[in-house]
Design a protein around this motif. Structure first.
Motif, PDB file in Angstrom:
ATOM      1  N   ALA A 166       0.885  -1.124   0.063  1.00  0.00           N
ATOM      2  CA  ALA A 166      -0.076  -0.088   0.122  1.00  0.00           C
ATOM      3  C   ALA A 166       0.690   1.099  -0.008  1.00  0.00           C
ATOM      4  N   ALA A 167       0.411   2.602  -0.354  1.00  0.00           N
ATOM      5  CA  ALA A 167       1.062   3.511  -0.447  1.00  0.00           C
ATOM      6  C   ALA A 167       1.552   3.932   0.715  1.00  0.00           C
ATOM      7  N   ALA A 168       0.606   3.861   1.910  1.00  0.00           N
ATOM      8  CA  ALA A 168       1.086   4.458   3.147  1.00  0.00           C
ATOM      9  C   ALA A 168       2.293   3.519   3.731  1.00  0.00           C
ATOM     10  N   GLU A 169       2.351   2.266   3.326  1.00  0.00           N
ATOM     11  CA  GLU A 169       3.510   1.462   3.862  1.00  0.00           C
ATOM     12  C   GLU A 169       4.857   1.934   3.068  1.00  0.00           C
ATOM     13  N   LEU A 170       4.849   2.638   2.100  1.00  0.00           N
ATOM     14  CA  LEU A 170       5.996   2.868   1.270  1.00  0.00           C
ATOM     15  C   LEU A 170       6.535   4.306   1.827  1.00  0.00           C
ATOM     16  N   GLU A 171       5.579   4.944   2.321  1.00  0.00           N
ATOM     17  CA  GLU A 171       5.982   6.469   3.024  1.00  0.00           C
ATOM     18  C   GLU A 171       7.194   6.347   4.026  1.00  0.00           C
ATOM     19  N   TYR A 172       8.096   7.046   4.202  1.00  0.00           N
ATOM     20  CA  TYR A 172       8.896   6.842   5.160  1.00  0.00           C
ATOM     21  C   TYR A 172       8.855   8.262   6.264  1.00  0.00           C
ATOM     22  N   GLU A 173       9.521   8.065   7.313  1.00  0.00           N
ATOM     23  CA  GLU A 173       9.187   8.942   8.464  1.00  0.00           C
ATOM     24  C   GLU A 173      10.261   9.857   8.322  1.00  0.00           C
ATOM     25  N   SER A 174      10.231  11.171   8.483  1.00  0.00           N
ATOM     26  CA  SER A 174      11.257  12.375   8.375  1.00  0.00           C
ATOM     27  C   SER A 174      11.229  12.967  10.006  1.00  0.00           C
ATOM     28  N   VAL A 175      12.418  12.977  10.315  1.00  0.00           N
ATOM     29  CA  VAL A 175      12.813  13.657  11.845  1.00  0.00           C
ATOM     30  C   VAL A 175      12.692  15.455  11.355  1.00  0.00           C
ATOM     31  N   LEU A 176      11.721  16.047  11.952  1.00  0.00           N
ATOM     32  CA  LEU A 176      11.722  17.485  11.845  1.00  0.00           C
ATOM     33  C   LEU A 176      12.399  18.133  12.908  1.00  0.00           C
ATOM     34  N   CYS A 177      12.356  17.787  14.111  1.00  0.00           N
ATOM     35  CA  CYS A 177      12.994  18.369  15.347  1.00  0.00           C
ATOM     36  C   CYS A 177      13.083  17.242  16.549  1.00  0.00           C
ATOM     37  N   VAL A 178      14.094  17.656  17.128  1.00  0.00           N
ATOM     38  CA  VAL A 178      14.562  16.740  18.442  1.00  0.00           C
ATOM     39  C   VAL A 178      14.686  17.688  19.428  1.00  0.00           C
ATOM     40  N   LYS A 179      14.110  17.767  20.676  1.00  0.00           N
ATOM     41  CA  LYS A 179      14.174  18.463  21.813  1.00  0.00           C
ATOM     42  C   LYS A 179      14.898  17.227  23.054  1.00  0.00           C
ATOM     43  N   PRO A 180      16.037  17.374  23.294  1.00  0.00           N
ATOM     44  CA  PRO A 180      16.519  16.307  24.169  1.00  0.00           C
ATOM     45  C   PRO A 180      16.090  16.229  25.560  1.00  0.00           C
ATOM     46  N   ASP A 181      15.624  17.363  26.168  1.00  0.00           N
ATOM     47  CA  ASP A 181      15.149  17.519  27.342  1.00  0.00           C
ATOM     48  C   ASP A 181      13.899  18.276  27.553  1.00  0.00           C
ATOM     49  N   VAL A 182      12.685  17.513  27.515  1.00  0.00           N
ATOM     50  CA  VAL A 182      11.346  18.059  27.962  1.00  0.00           C
ATOM     51  C   VAL A 182      10.870  17.553  29.287  1.00  0.00           C
ATOM     52  N   ASN A 183       9.848  18.540  29.775  1.00  0.00           N
ATOM     53  CA  ASN A 183       9.121  18.190  31.082  1.00  0.00           C
ATOM     54  C   ASN A 183       7.715  18.210  30.684  1.00  0.00           C
ATOM     55  N   VAL A 184       6.827  17.039  31.092  1.00  0.00           N
ATOM     56  CA  VAL A 184       5.595  16.964  30.797  1.00  0.00           C
ATOM     57  C   VAL A 184       4.759  17.150  32.110  1.00  0.00           C
ATOM     58  N   TYR A 185       3.635  17.644  32.124  1.00  0.00           N
ATOM     59  CA  TYR A 185       3.107  17.752  33.255  1.00  0.00           C
ATOM     60  C   TYR A 185       1.355  17.362  33.435  1.00  0.00           C
ATOM     61  N   ARG A 186       0.907  16.690  34.330  1.00  0.00           N
ATOM     62  CA  ARG A 186      -0.393  16.383  34.107  1.00  0.00           C
ATOM     63  C   ARG A 186      -1.291  17.702  34.507  1.00  0.00           C
ATOM     64  N   ILE A 187      -2.257  17.970  33.711  1.00  0.00           N
ATOM     65  CA  ILE A 187      -2.665  19.418  33.866  1.00  0.00           C
ATOM     66  C   ILE A 187      -4.368  19.275  34.336  1.00  0.00           C
ATOM     67  N   PRO A 188      -4.463  20.317  35.177  1.00  0.00           N
ATOM     68  CA  PRO A 188      -6.008  20.152  35.552  1.00  0.00           C
ATOM     69  C   PRO A 188      -7.088  20.474  34.447  1.00  0.00           C
ATOM     70  N   PRO A 189      -8.162  20.088  34.395  1.00  0.00           N
ATOM     71  CA  PRO A 189      -9.110  20.340  33.446  1.00  0.00           C
ATOM     72  C   PRO A 189      -9.446  21.479  33.278  1.00  0.00           C
ATOM     73  N   ARG A 190      -9.950  22.092  32.164  1.00  0.00           N
ATOM     74  CA  ARG A 190     -10.038  23.511  31.975  1.00  0.00           C
ATOM     75  C   ARG A 190     -11.353  23.901  32.543  1.00  0.00           C
ATOM     76  N   THR A 191     -11.362  25.039  33.310  1.00  0.00           N
ATOM     77  CA  THR A 191     -12.510  25.440  34.087  1.00  0.00           C
ATOM     78  C   THR A 191     -13.384  26.345  33.230  1.00  0.00           C
ATOM     79  N   SER A 192     -12.840  26.765  32.121  1.00  0.00           N
ATOM     80  CA  SER A 192     -13.677  27.740  31.436  1.00  0.00           C
ATOM     81  C   SER A 192     -13.154  27.587  29.862  1.00  0.00           C
ATOM     82  N   ASN A 193     -13.701  28.506  29.130  1.00  0.00           N
ATOM     83  CA  ASN A 193     -13.225  28.636  27.649  1.00  0.00           C
ATOM     84  C   ASN A 193     -12.021  29.464  27.615  1.00  0.00           C
ATOM     85  N   ARG A 194     -11.208  29.920  28.686  1.00  0.00           N
ATOM     86  CA  ARG A 194     -10.323  30.964  28.574  1.00  0.00           C
ATOM     87  C   ARG A 194      -9.147  30.336  28.007  1.00  0.00           C
TER      88      ARG A 194
END
Length: 112
Positions: free
Chosen positions: A2-30
């Motif tokens: 299939a065409a999707a199997e022939l596509e290759y993956e390109s790396v566009l950017c690498v950030k070697p050190d990131v922090n991820v946070y659990r975030i509280p639900p949005r309380t409004s549309n702000r």
């Protein structure tokens, strides 16, 4: 092959050190605010890679050492629902991630 199997993956950017946070639900549309997160206690740290395959980009959160995938956010269009800015910072943003089971959640993120 299939065409999707022939596509290759390109790396566009690498950030070697990131922090991820659990975030509280949005309380409004702000929008999300980084100041509402526990910025001094990240819930996960690792590497961020932005890749593309075909017409879709992916934000991938990976272990720094093993490269094991923690979660990813497929991005079909930007701006869109997969990546959102926060209202009080240009350094932090929110991504809509999918784990290996396909479960969706929102996490806050910052590159160091």
């Amino acid at each position: 092959m299939a065409a999707a199997e022939l596509e290759y993956e390109s790396v566009l950017c690498v950030k070697p050190d990131v922090n991820v946070y659990r975030i509280p639900p949005r309380t409004s549309n702000r929008g999300y605010r980084a100041s509402d997160w526990k910025l001094d206690h990240p819930d996960w740290t690792g590497r961020l890679r932005v890749t593309s395959k075909g017409k879709t980009a992916y934000v991938k959160l990976e272990d720094k050492v093993s490269g094991e995938l923690f979660a990813q956010a497929p991005i079909d269009q930007y701006p869109g629902i997969a990546v959102e800015t926060v209202t009080d910072s240009s350094r932090y943003f929110v991504i809509r991630i999918q784990d290996g089971t396909g479960e969706l959640s929102h996490v806050g993120e910052a590159g160091n």
